[in-house]
Design a protein around this motif. Structure first.
Motif, PDB file in Angstrom:
ATOM      1  N   PRO A 265       0.830  -1.209   0.000  1.00  0.00           N
ATOM      2  CA  PRO A 265       0.000   0.000   0.000  1.00  0.00           C
ATOM      3  C   PRO A 265       0.863   1.257   0.000  1.00  0.00           C
ATOM      4  CG  PRO A 265       0.130  -0.892   2.206  1.00  0.00           C
ATOM      5  CD  PRO A 265       0.871  -1.856   1.319  1.00  0.00           C
ATOM      6  N   GLY A 266       0.236   2.378  -0.289  1.00  0.00           N
ATOM      7  CA  GLY A 266       0.932   3.663  -0.280  1.00  0.00           C
ATOM      8  C   GLY A 266      -0.006   4.772   0.123  1.00  0.00           C
ATOM      9  N   SER A 267       0.414   5.998  -0.122  1.00  0.00           N
ATOM     10  CA  SER A 267      -0.399   7.157   0.231  1.00  0.00           C
ATOM     11  C   SER A 267      -1.648   7.226  -0.649  1.00  0.00           C
ATOM     12  CB  SER A 267       0.421   8.439   0.050  1.00  0.00           C
ATOM     13  OG  SER A 267      -0.415   9.578   0.087  1.00  0.00           O
ATOM     14  N   ILE A 268      -2.757   7.630  -0.055  1.00  0.00           N
ATOM     15  CA  ILE A 268      -3.988   7.814  -0.838  1.00  0.00           C
ATOM     16  C   ILE A 268      -3.855   8.973  -1.815  1.00  0.00           C
ATOM     17  CG2 ILE A 268      -5.469   6.815   0.936  1.00  0.00           C
ATOM     18  CD1 ILE A 268      -6.264   9.689   1.710  1.00  0.00           C
ATOM     19  N   HIS A 269      -2.834   9.796  -1.635  1.00  0.00           N
ATOM     20  CA  HIS A 269      -2.618  10.941  -2.517  1.00  0.00           C
ATOM     21  C   HIS A 269      -1.668  10.624  -3.673  1.00  0.00           C
ATOM     22  CE1 HIS A 269      -4.696  13.281   0.492  1.00  0.00           C
ATOM     23  NE2 HIS A 269      -3.810  12.914   1.417  1.00  0.00           N
ATOM     24  N   HIS A 270      -1.084   9.431  -3.664  1.00  0.00           N
ATOM     25  CA  HIS A 270      -0.098   9.072  -4.684  1.00  0.00           C
ATOM     26  C   HIS A 270      -0.764   8.226  -5.766  1.00  0.00           C
ATOM     27  CE1 HIS A 270       3.396   7.931  -6.775  1.00  0.00           C
ATOM     28  NE2 HIS A 270       3.731   6.858  -6.081  1.00  0.00           N
ATOM     29  N   CYS A 276      -2.359  -0.652  -6.426  1.00  0.00           N
ATOM     30  CA  CYS A 276      -2.153  -1.572  -5.306  1.00  0.00           C
ATOM     31  C   CYS A 276      -3.358  -1.570  -4.377  1.00  0.00           C
ATOM     32  CB  CYS A 276      -0.888  -1.197  -4.539  1.00  0.00           C
ATOM     33  SG  CYS A 276       0.639  -1.477  -5.476  1.00  0.00           S
ATOM     34  N   HIS A 277      -3.917  -0.398  -4.128  1.00  0.00           N
ATOM     35  CA  HIS A 277      -5.098  -0.325  -3.263  1.00  0.00           C
ATOM     36  C   HIS A 277      -6.283  -1.060  -3.886  1.00  0.00           C
ATOM     37  CE1 HIS A 277      -3.380   3.562  -1.262  1.00  0.00           C
ATOM     38  NE2 HIS A 277      -2.697   2.473  -0.962  1.00  0.00           N
ATOM     39  N   GLN A 278      -6.409  -0.953  -5.218  1.00  0.00           N
ATOM     40  CA  GLN A 278      -7.478  -1.680  -5.902  1.00  0.00           C
ATOM     41  C   GLN A 278      -7.286  -3.185  -5.736  1.00  0.00           C
ATOM     42  OE1 GLN A 278     -10.316  -0.457  -7.674  1.00  0.00           O
ATOM     43  NE2 GLN A 278     -10.783  -2.626  -7.371  1.00  0.00           N
ATOM     44  N   LEU A 279      -6.049  -3.654  -5.881  1.00  0.00           N
ATOM     45  CA  LEU A 279      -5.772  -5.082  -5.716  1.00  0.00           C
ATOM     46  C   LEU A 279      -6.099  -5.543  -4.298  1.00  0.00           C
ATOM     47  CD1 LEU A 279      -2.366  -5.401  -7.605  1.00  0.00           C
ATOM     48  CD2 LEU A 279      -4.595  -6.244  -8.359  1.00  0.00           C
ATOM     49  N   ILE A 280      -5.763  -4.736  -3.312  1.00  0.00           N
ATOM     50  CA  ILE A 280      -6.058  -5.092  -1.917  1.00  0.00           C
ATOM     51  C   ILE A 280      -7.567  -5.167  -1.695  1.00  0.00           C
ATOM     52  CG2 ILE A 280      -5.866  -4.304   0.482  1.00  0.00           C
ATOM     53  CD1 ILE A 280      -3.082  -3.111  -0.395  1.00  0.00           C
ATOM     54  N   ARG A 281      -8.294  -4.218  -2.268  1.00  0.00           N
ATOM     55  CA  ARG A 281      -9.764  -4.287  -2.163  1.00  0.00           C
ATOM     56  C   ARG A 281     -10.304  -5.546  -2.824  1.00  0.00           C
ATOM     57  NH1 ARG A 281      -9.289   1.284  -3.208  1.00  0.00           N
ATOM     58  NH2 ARG A 281      -9.756   0.982  -5.421  1.00  0.00           N
ATOM     59  N   CYS A 319       8.527   8.699   8.147  1.00  0.00           N
ATOM     60  CA  CYS A 319       7.157   8.169   8.067  1.00  0.00           C
ATOM     61  C   CYS A 319       6.322   9.001   7.101  1.00  0.00           C
ATOM     62  CB  CYS A 319       6.509   8.166   9.443  1.00  0.00           C
ATOM     63  SG  CYS A 319       7.227   6.983  10.603  1.00  0.00           S
ATOM     64  N   LEU A 320       6.464  10.310   7.175  1.00  0.00           N
ATOM     65  CA  LEU A 320       5.723  11.198   6.282  1.00  0.00           C
ATOM     66  C   LEU A 320       6.209  11.066   4.842  1.00  0.00           C
ATOM     67  CD1 LEU A 320       5.631  14.354   8.583  1.00  0.00           C
ATOM     68  CD2 LEU A 320       3.672  12.917   7.964  1.00  0.00           C
ATOM     69  N   LEU A 321       7.524  10.934   4.668  1.00  0.00           N
ATOM     70  CA  LEU A 321       8.080  10.878   3.317  1.00  0.00           C
ATOM     71  C   LEU A 321       7.783   9.556   2.629  1.00  0.00           C
ATOM     72  CD1 LEU A 321      11.535  12.646   3.806  1.00  0.00           C
ATOM     73  CD2 LEU A 321       9.474  13.554   2.723  1.00  0.00           C
ATOM     74  N   PHE A 322       7.685   8.475   3.402  1.00  0.00           N
ATOM     75  CA  PHE A 322       7.323   7.212   2.781  1.00  0.00           C
ATOM     76  C   PHE A 322       5.859   7.208   2.339  1.00  0.00           C
ATOM     77  CE2 PHE A 322      11.221   5.173   4.357  1.00  0.00           C
ATOM     78  CZ  PHE A 322      11.533   4.422   3.224  1.00  0.00           C
ATOM     79  N   ALA A 323       5.047   8.025   2.985  1.00  0.00           N
ATOM     80  CA  ALA A 323       3.651   8.146   2.557  1.00  0.00           C
ATOM     81  C   ALA A 323       3.536   8.914   1.252  1.00  0.00           C
ATOM     82  CB  ALA A 323       2.823   8.825   3.641  1.00  0.00           C
ATOM     83  N   ALA A 324       4.373   9.981   1.112  1.00  0.00           N
ATOM     84  CA  ALA A 324       4.343  10.796  -0.107  1.00  0.00           C
ATOM     85  C   ALA A 324       5.494  11.792  -0.043  1.00  0.00           C
ATOM     86  CB  ALA A 324       3.016  11.545  -0.239  1.00  0.00           C
ATOM     87  N   PRO A 325       6.039  12.203  -1.191  1.00  0.00           N
ATOM     88  CA  PRO A 325       7.064  13.248  -1.192  1.00  0.00           C
ATOM     89  C   PRO A 325       6.495  14.553  -0.635  1.00  0.00           C
ATOM     90  CG  PRO A 325       6.959  12.132  -3.317  1.00  0.00           C
ATOM     91  CD  PRO A 325       5.756  11.700  -2.554  1.00  0.00           C
ATOM     92  N   HIS A 326       7.341  15.336   0.039  1.00  0.00           N
ATOM     93  CA  HIS A 326       6.925  16.605   0.634  1.00  0.00           C
ATOM     94  C   HIS A 326       7.994  17.671   0.399  1.00  0.00           C
ATOM     95  CE1 HIS A 326       4.174  14.049   2.952  1.00  0.00           C
ATOM     96  NE2 HIS A 326       3.571  15.126   3.427  1.00  0.00           N
TER      97      HIS A 326
END
Length: 367
Positions: A265-270, A276-281, A319-326
């Protein structure tokens, strides 16, 4: 000595199979239909056109089988097979990978550059975006190193992005890896990854293709080769992919073939996380650590577990950067830190090789 020398196929039959293999509009199922109807490729080649039409085969197939181009291509393939480290596997002969033979449309012929023996070893496929983010590339590399260290052959498509990162990381730890091309082995694509392919062959891994040696990069060939990536493997790990990614085709084929599907999984904003989120669902196993893959596959391990399993992320900025670049300002807002403190922390992370700045944004890196 080419691998086909140890099979029960005569040189005449081998040439006939290579000729059939080059015919237009003749896929794996039609190839198998001809062998079943006539008993051999050599008899199919010499059968009257009316017999081919009676099987419902396209006229183009019957008309092309005796052409000079088809014959010359078969002769060229025979010469290619005489060279060291170049092999041909046939679905009805010894040496063909057992898992791949189980799928509904296994390739009748597989060209192999490198060691064909590794195709029988337990494999895990790793696939993802050609335009992967830096964190995605780092994640792919870390998981590939760990999986290769646990005794699995890493299988992918030798494309740019996630595929290349997975292949290279396996080589870096002395592991084995298989690249499945969507072109012929003499018409390599993409050329930017030719160096990785050459290293794979030199280090005891393999590059394979079901297509004739000179087949070019046609768009329809790449989804077709994905069934081989999944068919060879015990499971498929999707690292980063959009909802329109070809990696989701590989995952769907894996599920249809009874293979396990894993997704990170990854950030909902990425956008690269949405596939990947679709596959998990849809029922894929959500993967955060290497253990989520290995716990169901321990019986296949040949080597002790690697100690390189991606470690939990403890630094709050990472933790923040692995969710999405900032940007640094966005990190200050998200973390609730003063900007000078954020900049000082980012400098330390950059010096440690755990973060990098590109285009005004910061990205996390797995060490």
């Amino acid at each position: 000595m080419p691998l086909f020398a140890s099979t029960q196929v005569s040189l005449t039959e081998l040439e006939a199979r290579l000729r059939l293999h080059r015919l237009p509009e003749l896929g794996p199922r039609r190839f198998q239909k001809l062998l079943e109807a006539f008993g051999s490729a050599s008899k199919a080649i010499s059968a009257p056109a009316s017999a081919w039409r009676a099987l419902g085969l396209p006229t183009a197939c019957a008309d092309a089988r005796r052409s000079l181009d088809i014959r010359d291509g078969a002769y060229h393939a025979l010469a290619w097979l005489e060279r060291e480290g170049q092999h041909l596997l046939m679905v009805d002969q010894p040496g063909y990978p057992a898992l791949l033979a189980e799928i509904s449309d296994p390739p009748p012929l597989l060209f192999v550059a490198g060691d064909p023996g590794i195709l029988e070893k337990p494999q895990l496929a790793m696939v993802g975006s050609r335009r992967a983010s830096r964190p995605g590339m780092d994640t792919a590399a870390a998981f590939s190193r760990s999986l290769a260290g646990a005794g699995f052959v890493i299988t992918s498509g030798l494309a740019l992005g996630i595929d290349a990162a997975a292949h290279q990381a396996a080589l870096d730890v002395g592991g084995q890896t298989v690249g499945v091309l969507g072109t012929g082995l003499e018409n390599f694509y993409p050329q930017r990854n030719r160096r990785i392919a050459d290293a794979m062959i030199a280090q005891g891994s393999a590059v394979i293709s079901e297509f004739p040696l000179d087949a070019g990069p046609q768009a329809s060939n790449f989804p077709r080769r994905n069934r081989i990536i999944s068919g060879l493997s015990l499971g498929v790990l999707v690292v980063e992919a959009s909802v329109a990614s070809g990696s989701l085709i590989t995952a769907r084929l894996a599920a249809e073939q009874g293979r396990e599907v894993y997704a990170i999984p990854g950030s909902i904003h990425h956008p690269g996380a949405r596939g990947c989120h679709q596959l998990i669902r849809d029922g894929a196993v959500l993967v955060e650590t290497i253990e989520h893959i290995l716990e169901g596959l321990r019986g296949w391990q040949h080597l002790p577990l690697s100690t390189e399993t991606p470690a939990p992320i403890e630094h709050p900025l990472l933790c923040l950067l692995f969710a999405a670049p900032h940007t640094s300002e966005a990190l200050a807002d998200a973390a609730g830190w003063a900007l000078p403190k954020v900049l000082a922390a980012l400098t330390e992370l950059e010096m440690d090789g755990r973060a990098v700045s590109e285009g005004g944004r910061w990205f996390a890196r797995l060490s």
